[in-house]
Design a protein around this motif. Structure first.
Motif, PDB file in Angstrom:
ATOM      1  N   UNK A 204       0.840  -1.194   0.000  1.00 16.04           N
ATOM      2  CA  UNK A 204       0.000   0.000   0.000  1.00 16.04           C
ATOM      3  C   UNK A 204       0.878   1.248   0.000  1.00 16.04           C
ATOM      4  N   UNK A 205       0.745   2.048  -1.050  1.00 16.42           N
ATOM      5  CA  UNK A 205       1.705   3.103  -1.364  1.00 16.42           C
ATOM      6  C   UNK A 205       1.145   4.491  -1.061  1.00 16.42           C
ATOM      7  N   UNK A 206       1.944   5.288  -0.340  1.00 16.57           N
ATOM      8  CA  UNK A 206       1.682   6.717  -0.166  1.00 16.57           C
ATOM      9  C   UNK A 206       2.545   7.459  -1.177  1.00 16.57           C
ATOM     10  N   UNK A 207       1.954   8.386  -1.931  1.00 14.67           N
ATOM     11  CA  UNK A 207       2.700   9.068  -2.995  1.00 14.67           C
ATOM     12  C   UNK A 207       2.299  10.535  -3.084  1.00 14.67           C
ATOM     13  N   UNK A 208       3.239  11.367  -3.543  1.00 16.36           N
ATOM     14  CA  UNK A 208       2.969  12.784  -3.749  1.00 16.36           C
ATOM     15  C   UNK A 208       4.075  13.363  -4.632  1.00 16.36           C
ATOM     16  N   UNK A 209       3.894  14.617  -5.067  1.00 20.98           N
ATOM     17  CA  UNK A 209       4.915  15.270  -5.878  1.00 20.98           C
ATOM     18  C   UNK A 209       4.852  16.775  -5.668  1.00 20.98           C
ATOM     19  N   UNK A 210       5.911  17.471  -6.108  1.00 21.41           N
ATOM     20  CA  UNK A 210       5.952  18.922  -6.074  1.00 21.41           C
ATOM     21  C   UNK A 210       6.824  19.374  -7.236  1.00 21.41           C
ATOM     22  N   UNK A 211       6.654  20.643  -7.655  1.00 18.07           N
ATOM     23  CA  UNK A 211       7.419  21.120  -8.804  1.00 18.07           C
ATOM     24  C   UNK A 211       7.723  22.599  -8.640  1.00 18.07           C
ATOM     25  N   UNK A 212       8.673  23.066  -9.470  1.00 23.92           N
ATOM     26  CA  UNK A 212       9.050  24.470  -9.458  1.00 23.92           C
ATOM     27  C   UNK A 212       9.390  24.868 -10.882  1.00 23.92           C
ATOM     28  N   UNK A 213       8.696  25.828 -11.427  1.00 25.80           N
ATOM     29  CA  UNK A 213       8.937  26.263 -12.800  1.00 25.80           C
ATOM     30  C   UNK A 213       9.976  27.375 -12.810  1.00 25.80           C
ATOM     31  N   UNK A 214      10.921  27.301 -13.760  1.00 29.22           N
ATOM     32  CA  UNK A 214      11.922  28.353 -13.915  1.00 29.22           C
ATOM     33  C   UNK A 214      11.719  29.016 -15.273  1.00 29.22           C
ATOM     34  N   UNK A 215      11.386  30.296 -15.272  1.00 31.49           N
ATOM     35  CA  UNK A 215      11.148  31.001 -16.517  1.00 31.49           C
ATOM     36  C   UNK A 215       9.727  30.834 -16.979  1.00 31.49           C
ATOM     37  N   UNK A 216       9.312  29.652 -17.272  1.00 29.78           N
ATOM     38  CA  UNK A 216       7.929  29.373 -17.644  1.00 29.78           C
ATOM     39  C   UNK A 216       7.622  27.923 -17.310  1.00 29.78           C
ATOM     40  N   UNK A 217       6.383  27.557 -17.455  1.00 25.76           N
ATOM     41  CA  UNK A 217       5.949  26.218 -17.039  1.00 25.76           C
ATOM     42  C   UNK A 217       6.533  25.117 -17.899  1.00 25.76           C
ATOM     43  N   UNK A 218       7.175  25.494 -19.035  1.00 33.01           N
ATOM     44  CA  UNK A 218       7.769  24.485 -19.903  1.00 33.01           C
ATOM     45  C   UNK A 218       9.128  24.020 -19.401  1.00 33.01           C
ATOM     46  N   UNK A 219       9.731  24.806 -18.517  1.00 34.73           N
ATOM     47  CA  UNK A 219      11.033  24.442 -17.961  1.00 34.73           C
ATOM     48  C   UNK A 219      10.898  24.310 -16.447  1.00 34.73           C
ATOM     49  N   UNK A 220      10.737  23.129 -16.008  1.00 34.46           N
ATOM     50  CA  UNK A 220      10.474  22.941 -14.582  1.00 34.46           C
ATOM     51  C   UNK A 220      11.209  21.718 -14.055  1.00 34.46           C
ATOM     52  N   UNK A 221      11.265  21.658 -12.729  1.00 35.52           N
ATOM     53  CA  UNK A 221      11.817  20.494 -12.039  1.00 35.52           C
ATOM     54  C   UNK A 221      10.698  19.864 -11.212  1.00 35.52           C
ATOM     55  N   UNK A 222      10.587  18.591 -11.304  1.00 31.11           N
ATOM     56  CA  UNK A 222       9.536  17.880 -10.570  1.00 31.11           C
ATOM     57  C   UNK A 222      10.194  16.814  -9.698  1.00 31.11           C
ATOM     58  N   UNK A 223       9.771  16.752  -8.462  1.00 34.55           N
ATOM     59  CA  UNK A 223      10.230  15.706  -7.561  1.00 34.55           C
ATOM     60  C   UNK A 223       8.999  14.963  -7.059  1.00 34.55           C
ATOM     61  N   UNK A 224       9.057  13.658  -7.160  1.00 33.22           N
ATOM     62  CA  UNK A 224       7.939  12.814  -6.761  1.00 33.22           C
ATOM     63  C   UNK A 224       8.452  11.690  -5.874  1.00 33.22           C
ATOM     64  N   UNK A 225       7.598  11.170  -5.042  1.00 33.46           N
ATOM     65  CA  UNK A 225       8.019  10.057  -4.189  1.00 33.46           C
ATOM     66  C   UNK A 225       6.895   9.056  -4.026  1.00 33.46           C
ATOM     67  N   UNK A 226       7.286   7.847  -3.668  1.00 31.03           N
ATOM     68  CA  UNK A 226       6.354   6.828  -3.194  1.00 31.03           C
ATOM     69  C   UNK A 226       6.977   6.154  -1.983  1.00 31.03           C
TER      70      UNK A 226
END
Length: 311
Positions: A79-101
Motif C-alpha cells: 500500500x503506497x503513499x505518494x505525492x509530488x511537487x514542482x518548481x517552474x523556472x522562466x515558464x511552465x515548460x522548464x520545470x523540475x519535478x520531484x515525486x516520491x512513493x
C-alpha cells in the motif's frame, strides 16, 4: 501537501496498480493485531540506491490507514503513499519535478524519489532523504532527470502495525521550502493474521492433494497420514515418506514426512493410494482417516477418504 498532475507520470514509471483487491483490505484487523501505543522507529543512515526504473513485480494499491488494512503475507501486494511537487523556472515548460512513493513490505520500508525536468531544463539535482530531525539517511549529489533515489530500511523484528516512520525529502533545485521538505509520516501496514487449515481434493483415481496451512513456522515438523486400509502408496510430490505398516489386520499404516513449514504458508502433499479390500468385509477401504503435525491431529471435520471395493 499539493498533488501535481505530474504524479500520474511518476506512477507510470514506478507503479503497477493492482486490479485485484485482497480480502484483507475490506476486513478489519483483529483487536490484538493493532497495538494500543504505536512507536516511532529508530532509522539508520544508508548509501543511496539510484535507479532509472523500478521493479513491477509487486502489486501496489493506494495507501489506506493502518487500522483497517493489512498485507497478505507473500502476496506482494503493498500500500503506497505518494505525492509530488514542482518548481517552474522562466515558464511552465522548464520545470523540475520531484515525486516520491513510500510503502512497507513484510520486512522493509521503502522510499523511492524520482527527479524529472521538462523543456530545456537539464539541471541535475541534489536529493536527500532525512529523518524528522534532518539527520541524513540517503543523499545523492548528482541526480539526472529520470533517475530515482531509493532508501530501503530493514524493519526490526519486533515491528508492529501502525508503528510510525517520519522522513523528509530535500531537493536543492526547488526554491524555498516545498511540501516534501516537511515531515512525511507513514504508519506501517501490518501483516494479516493467518489461520490454520487442512483440506484435500481428488485429482485422479485414488490420487489426492492435501493442503495444510500453519500459523507459526516449524522446523523439522513431523507430518503423518493415517491410512488404515492400503497395500501401498505412491508419492506424487517428490517428498520422501517413511512407512509404519502396522502389525496385523486392521492396524493402521502411517506415512510420515519430516520437513520445515513456513509461517502463514500452504504446504501441499500429493499421494496416490492403493486400497486394501481384504482387511474387512464391509466392501470399502478407509484409505485416509487422520492427519497429524507433531502428534496433534489437524484433520478437524474433514471427511475420511473411503474407497468402494467390488463385491
Amino acid at each position: 501537501m499539493k498533488n501535481m498532475p505530474k504524479i500520474n507520470q511518476f506512477l507510470g514509471y514506478c507503479m503497477l496498480v493492482s486490479i485485484l483487491m485482497f480480502s484483507c483490505q475490506s476486513e478489519e484487523l483483529q483487536d490484538n493485531q493493532i497495538p494500543e501505543n504505536t512507536q516511532s522507529l529508530s532509522l539508520e543512515k544508508l548509501s543511496p540506491v539510484k535507479n532509472t526504473t523500478m521493479s513491477t513485480s509487486a502489486m501496489r494499491e493506494a495507501y489506506v490507514d493502518c487500522e483497517t488494512t493489512c498485507i497478505v503475507a507473500g502476496s506482494g501486494n503493498y500500500f503506497v503513499m505518494a505525492d509530488s511537487d514542482s518548481d517552474a523556472s522562466g515558464n511552465s515548460q522548464n520545470s523540475q519535478i520531484i515525486s516520491y512513493e513510500a510503502y512497507n513490505t513484510e520486512t522493509q520500508f521503502i522510499v523511492n524519489v524520482l527527479y524529472e525536468t521538462t523543456g530545456n531544463n537539464n539541471s541535475k539535482a541534489k536529493i536527500a532523504i532525512t529523518d524528522s530531525e534532518d539527520l541524513v539517511l540517503v543523499e545523492d549529489n548528482n541526480v539526472s532527470s529520470g533517475e530515482m533515489v531509493t532508501w530501503i530500511y530493514d524493519l526490526p523484528l519486533e515491528w508492529e502495525a501502525c508503528d510510525v516512520i517520519s522522513f523528509k525529502i530535500h531537493q536543492n533545485v526547488l526554491e524555498n521550502d516545498t511540501a516534501l521538505n516537511n515531515p512525511i509520516t507513514y504508519s506501517l501496514i501490518g501483516i494479516c493474521p493467518c489461520e490454520e487449515s487442512f483440506s484435500y481434493e481428488a485429482t485422479n483415481e485414488n490420487s489426492y492433494i492435501f493442503t495444510y496451512s500453519n500459523v507459526e513456522a516449524m522446523e523439522n515438523a513431523v507430518v503423518q497420514f493415517t491410512c488404515p486400509h492400503i497395500t501401498s502408496f505412491e508419492p506424487m510430490d517428490g517428498k520422501e515418506y517413511s512407512v509404519n505398516p502396522g502389525n496385523g489386520q486392521g492396524s493402521p499404516t502411517v506415512l510420515t514426512w519430516v520437513g520445515d513449514l513456513e509461517a502463514c504458508s500452504e504446504t501441499t502433499f500429493a499421494i496416490k493410494f492403493y486400497a486394501d479390500c481384504e482387511q474387512n468385509n464391509a466392501n470399502f477401504a478407509n484409505i485416509f482417516t487422520d492427519f497429524k503435525v507433531n502428534g496433534d491431529s489437524k484433520k478437524g471435520d474433514v471427511s475420511n477418504i473411503k474407497f468402494d471395493c467390488a463385491e
